[in-house]
Scaffold this motif. Structure first.
Motif, PDB file in Angstrom:
ATOM      1  N   UNK A   1     -10.896   1.583  -2.076  1.00 12.93           N
ATOM      2  CA  UNK A   1     -11.146   0.905  -3.350  1.00 12.93           C
ATOM      3  C   UNK A   1     -10.609   1.720  -4.515  1.00 12.93           C
ATOM      4  N   UNK A   2     -10.834   3.027  -4.474  1.00  9.04           N
ATOM      5  CA  UNK A   2     -10.351   3.886  -5.555  1.00  9.04           C
ATOM      6  C   UNK A   2      -8.832   3.815  -5.665  1.00  9.04           C
ATOM      7  N   UNK A   3      -8.139   3.894  -4.524  1.00  2.46           N
ATOM      8  CA  UNK A   3      -6.681   3.896  -4.563  1.00  2.46           C
ATOM      9  C   UNK A   3      -6.127   2.513  -4.902  1.00  2.46           C
ATOM     10  N   UNK A   4      -6.766   1.453  -4.422  1.00  7.92           N
ATOM     11  CA  UNK A   4      -6.323   0.115  -4.817  1.00  7.92           C
ATOM     12  C   UNK A   4      -6.458  -0.071  -6.331  1.00  7.92           C
ATOM     13  N   UNK A   5      -7.455   0.587  -6.926  1.00  7.55           N
ATOM     14  CA  UNK A   5      -7.702   0.466  -8.363  1.00  7.55           C
ATOM     15  C   UNK A   5      -6.791   1.374  -9.184  1.00  7.55           C
ATOM     16  N   UNK A   6      -6.552   2.611  -8.711  1.00  7.57           N
ATOM     17  CA  UNK A   6      -5.862   3.596  -9.532  1.00  7.57           C
ATOM     18  C   UNK A   6      -4.478   3.982  -9.019  1.00  7.57           C
ATOM     19  N   UNK A   7      -4.142   3.595  -7.809  1.00  4.20           N
ATOM     20  CA  UNK A   7      -2.864   3.978  -7.226  1.00  4.20           C
ATOM     21  C   UNK A   7      -2.220   2.794  -6.537  1.00  4.20           C
ATOM     22  N   UNK A   8      -1.688   3.036  -5.345  1.00  5.20           N
ATOM     23  CA  UNK A   8      -1.074   1.954  -4.577  1.00  5.20           C
ATOM     24  C   UNK A   8      -1.182   2.260  -3.093  1.00  5.20           C
ATOM     25  N   UNK A   9      -1.182   1.199  -2.306  1.00  7.73           N
ATOM     26  CA  UNK A   9      -1.291   1.312  -0.856  1.00  7.73           C
ATOM     27  C   UNK A   9      -0.092   0.608  -0.252  1.00  7.73           C
ATOM     28  N   UNK A  10       0.673   1.337   0.541  1.00  9.99           N
ATOM     29  CA  UNK A  10       1.763   0.743   1.314  1.00  9.99           C
ATOM     30  C   UNK A  10       1.242   0.457   2.711  1.00  9.99           C
ATOM     31  N   UNK A  11       1.668  -0.661   3.276  1.00 17.17           N
ATOM     32  CA  UNK A  11       1.206  -1.058   4.601  1.00 17.17           C
ATOM     33  C   UNK A  11       2.391  -1.604   5.387  1.00 17.17           C
ATOM     34  N   UNK A  12       2.404  -1.348   6.693  1.00 15.38           N
ATOM     35  CA  UNK A  12       3.438  -1.952   7.528  1.00 15.38           C
ATOM     36  C   UNK A  12       3.165  -3.450   7.594  1.00 15.38           C
ATOM     37  N   UNK A  13       4.211  -4.211   7.779  1.00 15.64           N
ATOM     38  CA  UNK A  13       4.093  -5.673   7.742  1.00 15.64           C
ATOM     39  C   UNK A  13       3.067  -6.192   8.747  1.00 15.64           C
ATOM     40  N   UNK A  14       2.944  -5.519   9.888  1.00 17.28           N
ATOM     41  CA  UNK A  14       1.986  -5.983  10.895  1.00 17.28           C
ATOM     42  C   UNK A  14       0.580  -5.420  10.692  1.00 17.28           C
TER      43      UNK A  14
ATOM     44  N   UNK B   1      -1.507   8.134  -4.882  1.00 11.35           N
ATOM     45  CA  UNK B   1      -1.818   8.187  -6.308  1.00 11.35           C
ATOM     46  C   UNK B   1      -0.648   8.862  -7.016  1.00 11.35           C
ATOM     47  N   UNK B   2      -0.228   8.307  -8.149  1.00 15.56           N
ATOM     48  CA  UNK B   2       0.798   8.935  -8.985  1.00 15.56           C
ATOM     49  C   UNK B   2       0.086   9.827  -9.996  1.00 15.56           C
ATOM     50  N   UNK B   3       0.305  11.125  -9.886  1.00 14.51           N
ATOM     51  CA  UNK B   3      -0.392  12.094 -10.730  1.00 14.51           C
ATOM     52  C   UNK B   3       0.548  12.520 -11.847  1.00 14.51           C
TER      53      UNK B   3
ATOM     54  N   UNK C   1       3.568  14.292  -9.826  1.00 18.05           N
ATOM     55  CA  UNK C   1       3.871  14.215  -8.399  1.00 18.05           C
ATOM     56  C   UNK C   1       3.193  12.996  -7.787  1.00 18.05           C
ATOM     57  N   UNK C   2       3.645  12.645  -6.599  1.00 14.36           N
ATOM     58  CA  UNK C   2       3.005  11.598  -5.808  1.00 14.36           C
ATOM     59  C   UNK C   2       2.058  12.282  -4.826  1.00 14.36           C
ATOM     60  N   UNK C   3       0.838  11.793  -4.777  1.00 16.22           N
ATOM     61  CA  UNK C   3      -0.210  12.389  -3.948  1.00 16.22           C
ATOM     62  C   UNK C   3      -0.545  11.440  -2.808  1.00 16.22           C
ATOM     63  N   UNK C   4      -0.243  11.868  -1.601  1.00 20.33           N
ATOM     64  CA  UNK C   4      -0.601  11.096  -0.416  1.00 20.33           C
ATOM     65  C   UNK C   4      -2.049  11.420  -0.074  1.00 20.33           C
ATOM     66  N   UNK C   5      -2.943  10.517  -0.438  1.00 20.25           N
ATOM     67  CA  UNK C   5      -4.373  10.749  -0.235  1.00 20.25           C
ATOM     68  C   UNK C   5      -4.703  10.636   1.246  1.00 20.25           C
TER      69      UNK C   5
END
Length: 197
Positions: free
Chosen positions: A53-66, A74-76, A119-123
């Motif tokens: 929820x935090x990342x959907x709100x403040x960052x972005x989530x990449x997902x494979x198509x399946x 998160x973009x810091x 930087x980009x932060x991979x949470x």
């Protein structure tokens, strides 16, 4: 054979929260936060859902198509605003009020997080257990690292297992001094400078 990657949205929340829970149930840090297996089975999904929820709100989530793998980013900014001092305590209250380790992990990782450069932060990155070893995690990370290289941005993460640390080293991350959790496993802060093209 490329891996199709898309940006996740609110409609993906339930599937991704379940994926994160499955992928991290037996992670060394998750086992440290929730040492009792039955308690972990019940409570760990709440923590993964809160992170998502935090990342959907403040960052972005990449997902494979399946939907078999996802990466939470998160973009810091360089002049990152001060960390929310109450964030770890609020997370503990929402997820598992009696468990001080829920709060402690947030405070300890915040202390070692580098400051002063954008930087980009991979949470978190999660791959369905039955799909691990197929290159899905690598594809998700490279998707962002290619942009980091174009935009001259470094990337940062904390590896929670020696297996994941090896993957990140292969992708150009260098290992910093380990964070040794009290009476628990180590985490490794890792930094990647952008490649010059």
């Amino acid at each position: 054979m490329g891996v199709a990657v898309r940006r996740a949205g609110e409609g993906d929340r339930e599937v991704l929260a379940r994926l994160l829970d499955q992928a991290f149930q037996d992670d060394p840090v998750s086992r440290w936060v929730f040492p009792d297996a039955e308690h972990r089975r019940r409570t760990h999904p709440l923590l993964m859902g809160a992170f998502l929820d935090l990342v959907l709100d403040e960052g972005y989530v990449d997902v494979t198509e399946d939907g078999s793998a996802c990466a939470l980013w998160l973009s810091v900014p360089a002049e990152a605003h001060e960390e929310d001092e109450d964030g770890p305590a609020q997370l503990r209250e929402a997820v598992d009020p009696e468990n001080e380790r829920v709060e402690l992990i947030g405070r300890l990782t915040a202390e070692i997080h580098p400051a002063g450069r954008a930087h980009e932060y991979l949470w978190l990155i999660a791959v369905a257990p039955e799909r691990q070893g197929e290159g899905l995690g690598t594809a998700l990370i490279e998707h962002v690292l290619e942009r980091c290289d174009r935009e001259h941005l470094p990337a940062y993460l904390e590896a929670s297992s020696s297996r994941s640390r090896v993957l990140y080293e292969r992708l150009g991350f260098t290992v910093g001094d380990p964070l040794d959790l009290p009476s628990g496993p180590s985490m490794w802060p890792m930094w990647r400078e952008p490649l010059r093209g």
